[in-house]
Motif scaffolding. Structure first.
Motif, PDB file in Angstrom:
ATOM      1  N   ARG A   1     -19.209   0.336 -28.719  1.00  0.00           N
ATOM      2  CA  ARG A   1     -18.036   0.507 -29.586  1.00  0.00           C
ATOM      3  C   ARG A   1     -17.000  -0.583 -29.348  1.00  0.00           C
ATOM      4  N   GLY A   2     -17.238  -1.407 -28.332  1.00  0.00           N
ATOM      5  CA  GLY A   2     -16.313  -2.503 -28.063  1.00  0.00           C
ATOM      6  C   GLY A   2     -15.078  -2.091 -27.301  1.00  0.00           C
ATOM      7  N   ASP A   3     -15.058  -0.839 -26.787  1.00  0.00           N
ATOM      8  CA  ASP A   3     -13.893  -0.358 -26.041  1.00  0.00           C
ATOM      9  C   ASP A   3     -14.009  -0.771 -24.576  1.00  0.00           C
ATOM     10  N   THR A   4     -14.154  -2.058 -24.334  1.00  0.00           N
ATOM     11  CA  THR A   4     -14.353  -2.539 -22.960  1.00  0.00           C
ATOM     12  C   THR A   4     -13.035  -2.553 -22.192  1.00  0.00           C
ATOM     13  N   TRP A   5     -13.135  -2.369 -20.891  1.00  0.00           N
ATOM     14  CA  TRP A   5     -11.966  -2.443 -20.032  1.00  0.00           C
ATOM     15  C   TRP A   5     -11.850  -3.863 -19.485  1.00  0.00           C
ATOM     16  N   HIS A   6     -10.744  -4.149 -18.845  1.00  0.00           N
ATOM     17  CA  HIS A   6     -10.557  -5.495 -18.296  1.00  0.00           C
ATOM     18  C   HIS A   6     -11.652  -5.821 -17.292  1.00  0.00           C
ATOM     19  N   ASP A   7     -11.977  -4.880 -16.463  1.00  0.00           N
ATOM     20  CA  ASP A   7     -13.049  -5.080 -15.492  1.00  0.00           C
ATOM     21  C   ASP A   7     -13.783  -3.755 -15.359  1.00  0.00           C
ATOM     22  N   VAL A   8     -14.874  -3.616 -16.103  1.00  0.00           N
ATOM     23  CA  VAL A   8     -15.569  -2.335 -16.177  1.00  0.00           C
ATOM     24  C   VAL A   8     -16.209  -1.952 -14.849  1.00  0.00           C
ATOM     25  N   ILE A   9     -16.581  -2.951 -14.038  1.00  0.00           N
ATOM     26  CA  ILE A   9     -17.196  -2.664 -12.742  1.00  0.00           C
ATOM     27  C   ILE A   9     -16.168  -1.990 -11.833  1.00  0.00           C
ATOM     28  N   GLY A  10     -16.567  -0.839 -11.295  1.00  0.00           N
ATOM     29  CA  GLY A  10     -15.662  -0.114 -10.412  1.00  0.00           C
ATOM     30  C   GLY A  10     -14.784   0.898 -11.122  1.00  0.00           C
ATOM     31  N   GLU A  11     -14.783   0.885 -12.458  1.00  0.00           N
ATOM     32  CA  GLU A  11     -14.004   1.858 -13.221  1.00  0.00           C
ATOM     33  C   GLU A  11     -14.737   3.201 -13.250  1.00  0.00           C
ATOM     34  N   THR A  12     -13.985   4.274 -13.423  1.00  0.00           N
ATOM     35  CA  THR A  12     -14.554   5.618 -13.502  1.00  0.00           C
ATOM     36  C   THR A  12     -14.694   6.034 -14.964  1.00  0.00           C
ATOM     37  N   LEU A  13     -15.905   6.403 -15.353  1.00  0.00           N
ATOM     38  CA  LEU A  13     -16.133   6.863 -16.720  1.00  0.00           C
ATOM     39  C   LEU A  13     -15.409   8.192 -16.916  1.00  0.00           C
ATOM     40  N   PRO A  14     -14.625   8.330 -17.979  1.00  0.00           N
ATOM     41  CA  PRO A  14     -13.756   9.505 -18.124  1.00  0.00           C
ATOM     42  C   PRO A  14     -14.487  10.833 -18.283  1.00  0.00           C
ATOM     43  N   GLU A  15     -15.649  10.849 -18.954  1.00  0.00           N
ATOM     44  CA  GLU A  15     -16.338  12.115 -19.205  1.00  0.00           C
ATOM     45  C   GLU A  15     -17.246  12.530 -18.052  1.00  0.00           C
ATOM     46  N   SER A  16     -18.067  11.604 -17.577  1.00  0.00           N
ATOM     47  CA  SER A  16     -19.012  11.939 -16.501  1.00  0.00           C
ATOM     48  C   SER A  16     -18.393  11.799 -15.113  1.00  0.00           C
ATOM     49  N   ASN A  17     -17.226  11.145 -15.028  1.00  0.00           N
ATOM     50  CA  ASN A  17     -16.524  10.949 -13.761  1.00  0.00           C
ATOM     51  C   ASN A  17     -17.374  10.175 -12.761  1.00  0.00           C
ATOM     52  N   VAL A  18     -18.152   9.225 -13.273  1.00  0.00           N
ATOM     53  CA  VAL A  18     -19.012   8.390 -12.445  1.00  0.00           C
ATOM     54  C   VAL A  18     -18.440   6.979 -12.398  1.00  0.00           C
ATOM     55  N   VAL A  19     -18.467   6.377 -11.218  1.00  0.00           N
ATOM     56  CA  VAL A  19     -17.972   5.008 -11.063  1.00  0.00           C
ATOM     57  C   VAL A  19     -19.052   4.025 -11.508  1.00  0.00           C
ATOM     58  N   VAL A  20     -18.701   3.068 -12.330  1.00  0.00           N
ATOM     59  CA  VAL A  20     -19.649   2.076 -12.840  1.00  0.00           C
ATOM     60  C   VAL A  20     -19.948   1.047 -11.759  1.00  0.00           C
ATOM     61  N   THR A  21     -21.212   0.918 -11.425  1.00  0.00           N
ATOM     62  CA  THR A  21     -21.636  -0.087 -10.450  1.00  0.00           C
ATOM     63  C   THR A  21     -22.126  -1.336 -11.182  1.00  0.00           C
ATOM     64  N   GLN A  22     -22.296  -2.397 -10.424  1.00  0.00           N
ATOM     65  CA  GLN A  22     -22.812  -3.632 -11.018  1.00  0.00           C
ATOM     66  C   GLN A  22     -24.214  -3.405 -11.567  1.00  0.00           C
ATOM     67  N   ASP A  23     -25.042  -2.662 -10.836  1.00  0.00           N
ATOM     68  CA  ASP A  23     -26.399  -2.389 -11.295  1.00  0.00           C
ATOM     69  C   ASP A  23     -26.394  -1.634 -12.616  1.00  0.00           C
ATOM     70  N   MET A  24     -25.599  -0.557 -12.682  1.00  0.00           N
ATOM     71  CA  MET A  24     -25.551   0.224 -13.915  1.00  0.00           C
ATOM     72  C   MET A  24     -25.084  -0.630 -15.088  1.00  0.00           C
ATOM     73  N   TYR A  25     -24.057  -1.426 -14.844  1.00  0.00           N
ATOM     74  CA  TYR A  25     -23.540  -2.286 -15.916  1.00  0.00           C
ATOM     75  C   TYR A  25     -24.611  -3.262 -16.403  1.00  0.00           C
ATOM     76  N   ASP A  26     -25.306  -3.901 -15.479  1.00  0.00           N
ATOM     77  CA  ASP A  26     -26.329  -4.879 -15.856  1.00  0.00           C
ATOM     78  C   ASP A  26     -27.446  -4.231 -16.657  1.00  0.00           C
ATOM     79  N   TYR A  27     -27.918  -3.068 -16.203  1.00  0.00           N
ATOM     80  CA  TYR A  27     -29.001  -2.388 -16.907  1.00  0.00           C
ATOM     81  C   TYR A  27     -28.558  -1.941 -18.304  1.00  0.00           C
ATOM     82  N   VAL A  28     -27.406  -1.323 -18.376  1.00  0.00           N
ATOM     83  CA  VAL A  28     -26.923  -0.828 -19.670  1.00  0.00           C
ATOM     84  C   VAL A  28     -26.622  -1.990 -20.610  1.00  0.00           C
ATOM     85  N   GLN A  29     -26.111  -3.092 -20.052  1.00  0.00           N
ATOM     86  CA  GLN A  29     -25.794  -4.248 -20.881  1.00  0.00           C
ATOM     87  C   GLN A  29     -27.046  -4.826 -21.541  1.00  0.00           C
TER      88      GLN A  29
END
Length: 374
Positions: free
Chosen positions: A52-80
């Motif tokens: 949706r393009g709703d990116t944060w300034h630095d998504v790595i290390g941010e907490t996803l609001p619904e699942s309350n999970v912290v975004v890791t570098q691995d998760m970001y790379d795979y999802v990207q």
């Protein structure tokens, strides 16, 4: 009956379409979750944010609001990698879109990860974040139901003639694509509609098989699967010493191989069921729980290091091991991964026995490959 309706989901369609009796067989079993399922939910949430393009300034290390999970570098790379695939498809994009396939399965609806429509071509893309089971797009009933729902929802706006169903499994580096025409999709719809009608009957037959039994919660107590196991083990090898497989015919060996995964999974399910009963304090005749084997461990490594350092050298106390290519890639990140290109080698894996339907090419092996060299 509403309970059964709710279980005719797209994600569970491989189960109820192949084994209609599984719906009522599972009705008294609670739905469970796992850390893997929660991880997948978080990955889908991140994928929606990025698409949706709703990116944060630095998504790595941010907490996803619904699942309350912290975004890791691995998760970001795979999802990207999934996001990049979706964004490479031209057309109108619908993200996390609810689709209605109740004309196929009563009260049937689901949420498609990504739908892209370009003139007469519709692409359904499904993100699978797990890495345990490889999923293919061909004949994938979840994707088919999403496509049927999307055609039902958008058919008045788009003249859809071709459907691409895509499975993206970034953690397995696996992308599977399957293209069908609208006529074939509708034929699938008729078959699934018949299966759904049958599944809503309390007397629906149970039809065990590897795909439908894989995630069935009633597997351990399923009489049809137990009967299949007994038939395979007893009837196919009647009056034979099965400890000597070289005495079996090729047909009998094939029966054993064809049913191995299914039968072993049933044995595992039975063992899990009995273990759970004993763990909850119930009795089960003939079996008990005992303490498993455990390895010794240091109480406090810092204290141990001080004691051992008085009599042993540091090289003796500690061991060193180089990190693996995968660990190095993780530390370097994709931007610097090219440093490893000329440093990594991947030997051929040992030959693995699979059914002929497996899409991987056969390995050419001759008996000379196994000759002993003196």
């Amino acid at each position: 009956m509403s309970t059964a309706h709710a279980k005719l989901s797209a994600s569970g369609s491989a189960k109820w379409s192949l084994c209609p009796g599984s719906v009522f067989a599972e009705k008294d079993y609670p739905n469970t979750t796992s850390v893997f399922a929660e991880e997948g939910t978080a990955a889908h949430e991140l994928a929606e944010v990025l698409l949706r393009g709703d990116t944060w300034h630095d998504v790595i290390g941010e907490t996803l609001p619904e699942s309350n999970v912290v975004v890791t570098q691995d998760m970001y790379d795979y999802v990207q990698s999934y996001v990049s695939y979706v964004n490479s498809i031209s057309g109108e994009l619908f993200v996390e879109q609810r689709v209605d396939f109740s004309h196929i399965a009563p009260d049937g609806f689901g949420t498609s990860d990504a739908i892209v429509i370009n003139d007469s071509v519709m692409t359904i893309v499904d993100l699978k974040y797990g890495k345990g089971v490889r999923v293919d797009a061909e004949n994938n009933t979840q994707g088919i139901l999403y496509a049927l729902g999307a055609v039902n929802d958008y058919g008045m706006l788009f003249n859809i003639k071709t459907i691409n169903i895509v499975i993206v499994q970034p953690r397995l580096d696996h992308i599977s694509e399957w293209t069908i025409g609208i006529d074939e999709l509708n034929r699938w719809g008729e078959r699934l509609k018949q299966a759904a009608e049958l599944a809503l009957s309390e007397n629906a037959p149970r039809s065990p098989g590897e795909k439908q039994c894989q995630w069935c919660r009633a597997k351990a107590t399923c009489p049809a699967l137990a009967k299949l196991t007994e038939s395979t083990l007893m009837t196919s090898f009647d009056n034979l010493d099965t400890s000597k497989p070289e005495q079996l015919t090729d047909e009998q060996l094939k029966v054993a191989l064809d049913n191995k995964k299914l039968i072993v999974s049933w044995f595992d399910a039975v063992e899990t069921l009995v273990t759970d009963r004993l763990s909850s304090g119930q009795a089960f005749g003939g079996y008990k729980l005992v303490a498993g084997r455990a390895n010794r461990a240091w109480r406090d490594e810092a204290t141990v290091a001080k004691v051992l350092s008085t009599v042993l050298s540091e090289d003796t106390i500690y061991t060193r091991k180089m990190i693996s290519p995968a660990q190095a890639e993780k530390e370097l990140g994709k931007s610097r991964a090219e440093l490893l290109e000329d440093l990594v080698t991947k030997p051929e894996g040992a030959p693995t026995l699979v059914p002929e339907t497996d899409k991987r090419p056969a390995v050419n092996v001759s008996k000379n490959d196994f000759d002993i060299i003196n």
